[in-house]
Enzyme design. Structure first.
Site, short mmCIF file in Angstrom:
data_model
loop_
_atom_site.label_atom_id
_atom_site.label_comp_id
_atom_site.label_asym_id
_atom_site.label_seq_id
_atom_site.Cartn_x
_atom_site.Cartn_y
_atom_site.Cartn_z
CG HIS A 26 -0.24 0.34 2.52
ND1 HIS A 26 -0.09 1.62 3.00
CD2 HIS A 26 0.36 -0.47 3.43
CE1 HIS A 26 0.56 1.60 4.14
NE2 HIS A 26 0.85 0.34 4.43
CB CYS A 27 1.15 4.26 -1.72
SG CYS A 27 -0.39 4.58 -2.60
CB ALA A 28 -0.18 8.20 0.94
#
Length: 477
Positions: A26-28
């Site tokens: 995942h990212c932000a």
């Protein structure tokens, strides 16, 4: 039972189950999946989930927009799915199996420039602020700048250049580091290589044209010009690639017992020599040709046509990932022409996407659930982050995306037709006006107004005409 247990189970089912997940991270704001069989993902069902803001596929990854709570959701998801936590680098490596040659090249370019973006944005803001206090005559009836009438602002202007120079003039250091890091070479060797391209011992790249005499290293049988490559992009990329190639090859043939000493020496020294004799001059020439073609195209009698095409097509380029190429072109333009006429169009495109979302907020003003997605998306878009707006709203409905593209096209034509130039890359939204050169600020503000008004009006008009595949009723049903 956790907060997101049911949603995690539902998403797992819709992506094809644990067996269909090769890698997940995942990212932000997004879950990033590399799926063994992307066709098994039920996109319609996923987008109907209350938690999901949108989906898209990019760089070989199926990405699900969750929002700021993605980190907590991700932890619960991997626990339920029975998959291990995975780094972003592993995810990118796995994703490349789903890419064609062009997509892999773009992904490599993105991997080089993405780590540099925070510094470049900071540099753009600093140059923009220096632009306001040092170039715009705001004081004494419009005859003097803040720097001219205030010692405090004069000192601030001088101090901020310390950071601006470090970011842009010494950009090759960051590029060679990023290339070495990306290719699996030793990052500190990349940093050293970059420093040898911008060392104070060398004649500054910006002073070459006016220099009466170019210093050189005299090897007796040959002389090598001592020219720096400050702010140059392509020479730094080529040098970084050569360093990485030599180091990785040497690791395979040098015995481990002496590799610590031999590999760094025989990777770095030849690279520095070849960089200054072959790669630097060739890279400089290639960069100059690219920047000349782009600049000439934008300033020619057909510049308006180029601007119209770019302004209209930039948002779709973002979807494909091809927009990463513009970073290198912008930086090259800045090094050759002391500014870029490409970046203002990018900022205007971002603003246009945000304005289309703003129209959707107005149209769905009674839908509280819609506003939970659209309001944050519009705000982030106006601040330069277009992803939630494009994938969460505009592409989902269709017609807002088209309205934004048209607004971006008109604004781009105004910008290029008026010769608007930016000092540097900056924040790609409304704050971007700070990076525009003082003499072009008024014209850019006019283009910015058009990028706000046209998409807003067109989105409302298109909605009345029932354009697109979906109505104003929320897609989630």
């Amino acid at each position: 039972m956790g907060k997101y247990t049911e949603q995690a189970k539902e998403l797992l089912e819709h992506v094809g189950g644990s067996g269909n997940i090769s890698v997940v991270t995942h990212c932000a704001t997004r879950m990033r999946f590399v799926l063994n069989d992307p066709s098994k993902a039920d996109i319609d069902s996923i987008e109907k989930m209350k938690l999901v803001k949108g989906t898209f596929t990019q760089a070989g990854q199926f990405q699900v927009i969750i929002g700021n709570e993605v980190s907590s959701f991700y932890n619960e998801f991997i626990s339920i799915a029975g998959v291990s936590d995975t780094s972003k680098d592993e995810a990118k490596k796995a994703a490349k199996q789903n890419m064609n040659f062009l997509q892999r090249m773009i992904a490599h370019l993105a991997d080089i420039f993405t780590p540099l973006i925070p510094a470049i944005v900071v540099g753009g803001l600093i140059l923009g602020f220096r632009n306001v206090i040092g170039e715009i005559k705001l004081m004494e009836d419009g005859t003097k700048t803040l720097v001219e009438v205030s010692q405090f602002w004069a000192g601030t202007n001088s101090f901020l250049w310390l950071i601006g120079e470090a970011i842009f003039h010494f950009l090759p250091v960051g590029i060679t580091w990023a290339v070495a890091r990306k290719m699996g070479a030793t990052p500190i060797l990349g940093i050293v290589l970059g420093i040898t391209l911008v060392s104070p011992q060398l004649l500054n790249a910006y002073a070459v044209a006016g220099a009466e005499e170019v210093p050189f290293w005299d090897f007796g049988f040959a002389q090598v010009d001592m020219i720096g490559y400050q702010a140059q992009v392509i020479p730094a990329i080529l040098a970084g690639l050569l360093l990485s190639f030599l180091e990785l090859r040497l690791r395979k043939i040098i015995p481990n017992a002496i590799s610590m000493i031999v590999v760094p020496f025989f990777a770095l020294v030849p690279t520095v020599l070849i960089a200054h004799t072959v790669l630097g001059p060739i890279g400089w020439k290639i960069g100059s040709v690219i920047s000349d073609v782009v600049y000439s195209g934008l300033t020619s009698s057909l510049g308006w046509l180029f601007a119209a095409v770019f302004g209209f097509a930039y948002a779709p380029l973002v979807i494909t990932g091809l927009h990463h190429m513009t970073n290198a072109i912008d930086l090259q333009l800045m090094s050759v022409f002391d500014g870029t006429n490409l970046w203002p169009m990018i900022a205007l495109s971002n603003i246009a996407q945000g304005s289309a979302v703003l129209a959707m907020i107005y149209l769905n003003r009674k839908d509280e659930q819609e506003k939970q997605v659209s309001v944050p998306a519009a705000i982030s878009c106006y601040l330069g982050v277009t992803e939630p707006a494009m994938f969460g709203i505009n592409l989902k409905y269709g017609f807002p995306f088209l309205a934004a593209m048209i607004g971006s096209m008109v604004a781009a034509v105004i910008s290029v037709g008026s010769g608007v130039m930016a000092h540097s890359i900056g924040v790609g939204g409304i704050p971007g006006f700070l990076s525009i050169k003082a003499e072009h600020m008024l014209t850019f503000l006019i283009a910015m107004v058009l990028a706000i008004v046209i998409p807003f009006i067109l989105t409302i008009v298109f909605s009345k005409l029932n354009m697109g595949k979906v109505s104003l009723k929320r897609v989630r049903g």
